[in-house]
Design a protein around this motif. Structure first.
Motif, PDB file in Angstrom:
ATOM      1  N   THR A 195     -71.557 -53.817   0.272  1.00 57.61           N
ATOM      2  CA  THR A 195     -70.223 -54.315   0.601  1.00 57.61           C
ATOM      3  C   THR A 195     -69.685 -54.987  -0.653  1.00 57.61           C
ATOM      4  O   THR A 195     -70.427 -55.590  -1.407  1.00 57.61           O
ATOM      5  CB  THR A 195     -70.334 -55.352   1.735  1.00 57.61           C
ATOM      6  OG1 THR A 195     -70.934 -54.733   2.851  1.00 57.61           O
ATOM      7  CG2 THR A 195     -68.989 -55.911   2.110  1.00 57.61           C
ATOM      8  N   GLN A 196     -68.386 -54.891  -0.884  1.00 57.44           N
ATOM      9  CA  GLN A 196     -67.794 -55.551  -2.050  1.00 57.44           C
ATOM     10  C   GLN A 196     -67.342 -56.958  -1.688  1.00 57.44           C
ATOM     11  O   GLN A 196     -66.740 -57.180  -0.643  1.00 57.44           O
ATOM     12  CB  GLN A 196     -66.607 -54.743  -2.567  1.00 57.44           C
ATOM     13  CG  GLN A 196     -67.020 -53.429  -3.173  1.00 57.44           C
ATOM     14  CD  GLN A 196     -67.920 -53.599  -4.388  1.00 57.44           C
ATOM     15  OE1 GLN A 196     -67.613 -54.342  -5.298  1.00 57.44           O
ATOM     16  NE2 GLN A 196     -69.025 -52.898  -4.395  1.00 57.44           N
ATOM     17  N   LEU A 197     -67.655 -57.874  -2.571  1.00 55.27           N
ATOM     18  CA  LEU A 197     -67.262 -59.272  -2.412  1.00 55.27           C
ATOM     19  C   LEU A 197     -66.720 -59.731  -3.754  1.00 55.27           C
ATOM     20  O   LEU A 197     -67.404 -59.618  -4.770  1.00 55.27           O
ATOM     21  CB  LEU A 197     -68.474 -60.114  -1.995  1.00 55.27           C
ATOM     22  CG  LEU A 197     -68.241 -61.583  -1.687  1.00 55.27           C
ATOM     23  CD1 LEU A 197     -67.363 -61.729  -0.442  1.00 55.27           C
ATOM     24  CD2 LEU A 197     -69.570 -62.287  -1.458  1.00 55.27           C
ATOM     25  N   ARG A 198     -65.511 -60.224  -3.776  1.00 54.40           N
ATOM     26  CA  ARG A 198     -64.916 -60.731  -5.020  1.00 54.40           C
ATOM     27  C   ARG A 198     -65.336 -62.183  -5.174  1.00 54.40           C
ATOM     28  O   ARG A 198     -64.971 -63.034  -4.360  1.00 54.40           O
ATOM     29  CB  ARG A 198     -63.404 -60.601  -4.962  1.00 54.40           C
ATOM     30  CG  ARG A 198     -62.760 -60.926  -6.268  1.00 54.40           C
ATOM     31  CD  ARG A 198     -61.295 -60.635  -6.206  1.00 54.40           C
ATOM     32  NE  ARG A 198     -60.755 -60.854  -7.535  1.00 54.40           N
ATOM     33  CZ  ARG A 198     -59.506 -60.729  -7.852  1.00 54.40           C
ATOM     34  NH1 ARG A 198     -58.637 -60.368  -6.944  1.00 54.40           N
ATOM     35  NH2 ARG A 198     -59.103 -60.965  -9.081  1.00 54.40           N
ATOM     36  N   PRO A 223     -59.950 -62.621   2.778  1.00 59.90           N
ATOM     37  CA  PRO A 223     -61.042 -61.746   3.211  1.00 59.90           C
ATOM     38  C   PRO A 223     -61.737 -61.114   2.008  1.00 59.90           C
ATOM     39  O   PRO A 223     -61.079 -60.682   1.058  1.00 59.90           O
ATOM     40  CB  PRO A 223     -60.340 -60.685   4.055  1.00 59.90           C
ATOM     41  CG  PRO A 223     -59.064 -61.329   4.497  1.00 59.90           C
ATOM     42  CD  PRO A 223     -58.674 -62.250   3.370  1.00 59.90           C
ATOM     43  N   GLY A 224     -63.063 -61.110   2.030  1.00 54.32           N
ATOM     44  CA  GLY A 224     -63.827 -60.493   0.959  1.00 54.32           C
ATOM     45  C   GLY A 224     -63.910 -61.298  -0.315  1.00 54.32           C
ATOM     46  O   GLY A 224     -64.325 -60.791  -1.348  1.00 54.32           O
ATOM     47  N   GLU A 225     -63.531 -62.573  -0.278  1.00 52.96           N
ATOM     48  CA  GLU A 225     -63.606 -63.442  -1.452  1.00 52.96           C
ATOM     49  C   GLU A 225     -64.600 -64.565  -1.211  1.00 52.96           C
ATOM     50  O   GLU A 225     -64.802 -64.992  -0.073  1.00 52.96           O
ATOM     51  CB  GLU A 225     -62.258 -64.073  -1.765  1.00 52.96           C
ATOM     52  CG  GLU A 225     -61.234 -63.141  -2.322  1.00 52.96           C
ATOM     53  CD  GLU A 225     -59.983 -63.893  -2.748  1.00 52.96           C
ATOM     54  OE1 GLU A 225     -59.587 -63.734  -3.909  1.00 52.96           O
ATOM     55  OE2 GLU A 225     -59.431 -64.643  -1.924  1.00 52.96           O
ATOM     56  N   GLU A 244     -66.016 -65.233   7.623  1.00 54.12           N
ATOM     57  CA  GLU A 244     -66.294 -64.125   6.704  1.00 54.12           C
ATOM     58  C   GLU A 244     -67.772 -63.748   6.647  1.00 54.12           C
ATOM     59  O   GLU A 244     -68.111 -62.577   6.551  1.00 54.12           O
ATOM     60  CB  GLU A 244     -65.794 -64.437   5.292  1.00 54.12           C
ATOM     61  CG  GLU A 244     -64.344 -64.150   5.086  1.00 54.12           C
ATOM     62  CD  GLU A 244     -64.008 -62.683   5.278  1.00 54.12           C
ATOM     63  OE1 GLU A 244     -64.304 -61.854   4.405  1.00 54.12           O
ATOM     64  OE2 GLU A 244     -63.447 -62.370   6.340  1.00 54.12           O
ATOM     65  N   ARG A 281     -68.406 -61.671   9.662  1.00 55.88           N
ATOM     66  CA  ARG A 281     -67.653 -60.414   9.575  1.00 55.88           C
ATOM     67  C   ARG A 281     -68.313 -59.434   8.618  1.00 55.88           C
ATOM     68  O   ARG A 281     -68.377 -58.235   8.884  1.00 55.88           O
ATOM     69  CB  ARG A 281     -66.211 -60.687   9.124  1.00 55.88           C
ATOM     70  CG  ARG A 281     -65.336 -59.427   9.126  1.00 55.88           C
ATOM     71  CD  ARG A 281     -63.949 -59.712   8.584  1.00 55.88           C
ATOM     72  NE  ARG A 281     -63.912 -59.851   7.148  1.00 55.88           N
ATOM     73  CZ  ARG A 281     -63.930 -58.832   6.275  1.00 55.88           C
ATOM     74  NH1 ARG A 281     -64.002 -57.593   6.696  1.00 55.88           N
ATOM     75  NH2 ARG A 281     -63.872 -59.072   4.976  1.00 55.88           N
ATOM     76  N   LEU A 282     -68.850 -59.962   7.504  1.00 55.86           N
ATOM     77  CA  LEU A 282     -69.523 -59.121   6.517  1.00 55.86           C
ATOM     78  C   LEU A 282     -70.984 -58.859   6.860  1.00 55.86           C
ATOM     79  O   LEU A 282     -71.660 -58.112   6.157  1.00 55.86           O
ATOM     80  CB  LEU A 282     -69.418 -59.764   5.125  1.00 55.86           C
ATOM     81  CG  LEU A 282     -68.008 -59.875   4.552  1.00 55.86           C
ATOM     82  CD1 LEU A 282     -68.007 -60.727   3.295  1.00 55.86           C
ATOM     83  CD2 LEU A 282     -67.434 -58.492   4.271  1.00 55.86           C
ATOM     84  N   PRO A 317     -66.370 -58.195  -8.847  1.00 56.09           N
ATOM     85  CA  PRO A 317     -66.823 -57.607  -7.600  1.00 56.09           C
ATOM     86  C   PRO A 317     -68.334 -57.643  -7.593  1.00 56.09           C
ATOM     87  O   PRO A 317     -68.976 -57.370  -8.586  1.00 56.09           O
ATOM     88  CB  PRO A 317     -66.288 -56.174  -7.675  1.00 56.09           C
ATOM     89  CG  PRO A 317     -66.137 -55.896  -9.124  1.00 56.09           C
ATOM     90  CD  PRO A 317     -65.859 -57.219  -9.799  1.00 56.09           C
TER      91      PRO A 317
END
Length: 119
Positions: free
Chosen positions: A4-7, A29-31, A89, A92-93, A114
């Motif tokens: 999964t990508q996470l910034r 989201p995703g950070e 998050e 969710r991830l 990323p």
């Protein structure tokens, strides 16, 4: 497994870690904000809850704290890095104890990168 990508935004200097999310816009989201080194976090003066992922020396999650409310504190003895995420998050991830997060890639000019997450 596809990561999964996470910034990941970095806070490695003392002043950056001290201010944490107080000096940054709210995470989306995703950070995540990586505090390194860090084994304890407070949410004093914050206006919203956050999720925390405590990582060991191999960047594996050893503790997940969900929706830590403002004016609270959390710690994890043995943690080397703490990732702060928007509340909800981590779940969710699908991140929790045992997940490995490759966040140490060289930062981009924007001080973000990323990162691959291996569940």
């Amino acid at each position: 497994m596809v990561p999964t990508q996470l910034r990941v935004h970095r806070a490695e200097r003392f002043s950056e870690r001290l201010l944490g999310l107080l000096a940054r816009p709210r995470l989306g989201p995703g950070e995540a904000l990586a505090l390194a080194p860090c084994a304890a976090v407070h949410t004093c003066f914050m206006a919203y809850a956050i999720d925390l992922l405590y990582l060991d020396a191999e960047d594996r999650v050893i503790k997940r704290v969900e929706a830590l409310a403002p004016w609270r504190a959390s710690a994890c003895p043995g943690a080397r890095t703490t990732l702060e995420l928007a509340a909800g998050e981590a779940a969710r991830l699908g991140l929790g104890p045992g997940s490995r997060i490759d966040w140490r890639q060289p930062p981009s000019p924007e001080f973000t990168n990323p990162s691959g997450i291996h569940k």
